[in-house]
Scaffold this motif. Structure first.
Motif, PDB file in Angstrom:
ATOM      1  N   ARG A  19      -8.489  31.362 -13.357  1.00 27.74           N
ATOM      2  CA  ARG A  19      -8.403  32.791 -13.623  1.00 27.74           C
ATOM      3  C   ARG A  19      -9.060  33.578 -12.488  1.00 27.74           C
ATOM      4  O   ARG A  19     -10.146  33.248 -12.026  1.00 27.74           O
ATOM      5  N   THR A 115      -3.169  32.254 -14.969  1.00 24.72           N
ATOM      6  CA  THR A 115      -3.454  32.856 -16.260  1.00 24.72           C
ATOM      7  C   THR A 115      -4.161  34.178 -16.052  1.00 24.72           C
ATOM      8  O   THR A 115      -5.160  34.237 -15.338  1.00 24.72           O
ATOM      9  N   SER A 127      -0.465  39.049 -15.633  1.00 16.96           N
ATOM     10  CA  SER A 127       0.472  38.429 -16.555  1.00 16.96           C
ATOM     11  C   SER A 127       1.590  39.385 -16.955  1.00 16.96           C
ATOM     12  O   SER A 127       2.700  38.951 -17.292  1.00 16.96           O
ATOM     13  N   ASP A 143       3.015  33.031 -14.927  1.00 17.76           N
ATOM     14  CA  ASP A 143       2.047  32.900 -16.006  1.00 17.76           C
ATOM     15  C   ASP A 143       2.853  32.396 -17.197  1.00 17.76           C
ATOM     16  O   ASP A 143       3.725  33.104 -17.710  1.00 17.76           O
TER      17      ASP A 143
END
Length: 295
Positions: A19, A115, A127, A143
């Motif tokens: 992330r 993500t 995303s 994603d």
């Protein structure tokens, strides 16, 4: 469409990023310009990602994972990340032989799963951007939470082939990029017969061509990547193509259907060109020589 459990997918070139946090745009700069150009070229609305913010460092939480535990078709059937790796392995094998047959030289795209948010050669992405191909760094970004959105927000039926259709479509943009098609058709106009729409429909056609060949394409151990495609799986892929048609999205959002603003093509067009590729192969995917009325 499911993988043969014994297929070798270890060669799929996919990486999962950790992330990303602390993305800062720092005003309108090169990243913002690239985002605008890609938005106009591919019909992907990335411009919202180039907004304000303060300058700062981008922090990457976690390191790139090469999905080394995804080795077989059984892994691909059980896990979405492994399925993306399996799709990459199959697409790589297909285009390695198919692109020279079309008169071009092939090399692989990058393929990154993320993500939440990430950084790309086209700027920052989240995303909400949806899957896209970035020409400057020749990389596909996905994603995988998008597949849930495809079902819940866009009403698609889902299924493994529908998921892999999305990857195959973005891979098609890579073929257009390295094959000079994007350079030959740089128009950023919108409309039902615009170059933007023709690029998208051609990518759909390329996806269909791959799908038709996928169950006869063999992995390095001689086992076919995918089991024979079923009518239900084809229906899932066509449903996914329909769900992201410009007319379908405009209607679902409560707006007026305006062909002059289209960037991807109608639901019927997207289904028709996927079907053309599936039935006739990549050589039948020249959307640029087709009259507007026949698109």
């Amino acid at each position: 469409m499911t993988f043969d459990p014994n297929a070798d997918i270890s060669g799929g070139k996919v990486r999962r990023r950790g992330r990303t946090a602390g993305i800062a745009a720092g005003g309108v700069g090169v990243g913002a310009v690239l985002i605008f150009l890609v938005s106009q070229l591919l019909g992907v609305d990335l411009t919202q990602l180039a907004g304000g913010g303060t300058q700062g460092q981008t922090q990457q939480i976690g390191t790139g994972d090469q999905l080394e535990t995804c080795l077989t078709g059984a892994d691909a059937n059980a896990n979405i990340d492994c399925r993306m790796k399996g799709a990459a392995a199959s697409l790589e094998t297909y285009w390695t032989s198919e692109m020279p047959a079309l008169g071009g030289a092939y090399h692989s795209p990058g393929f990154e799963l993320f993500t939440g948010s990430t950084t790309t050669g086209c700027g920052a992405a989240s995303s909400s951007t949806g899957p896209f191909y970035c020409p400057p760094d020749e990389t596909i970004y996905v994603d995988t939470a998008f597949y849930d959105q495809l079902r819940s927000q866009f009403g698609a039926s889902g299924g493994p082939l529908a998921e892999m259709y999305v990857v195959a479509h973005e891979w098609g943009h890579h073929i257009q990029n390295i094959g000079g098609i994007m350079t030959d058709h740089p128009s950023k106009a919108t409309g039902a017969a615009s170059d933007s729409v023709r690029l998208e429909l051609q990518a759909d056609c390329f996806a269909g061509a791959w799908a038709a060949a996928a169950s006869s394409t063999t992995s390095p151990n001689g086992v076919r990547f995918l089991q024979p495609i079923t009518k239900a799986q084809i229906a899932d892929a066509l449903n996914a193509a329909s769900a992201v048609g410009d007319d379908r999205i405009q209607s679902a959002s409560g707006g007026q259907v305006r062909q002059d603003t289209w960037t991807h093509g109608s639901s019927a067009q997207r289904q028709a060109w996927f079907t053309r590729g599936f039935g006739s192969g990549a050589k039948a995917c020249d959307t640029f020589s087709v009259p507007a009325a026949s698109l």
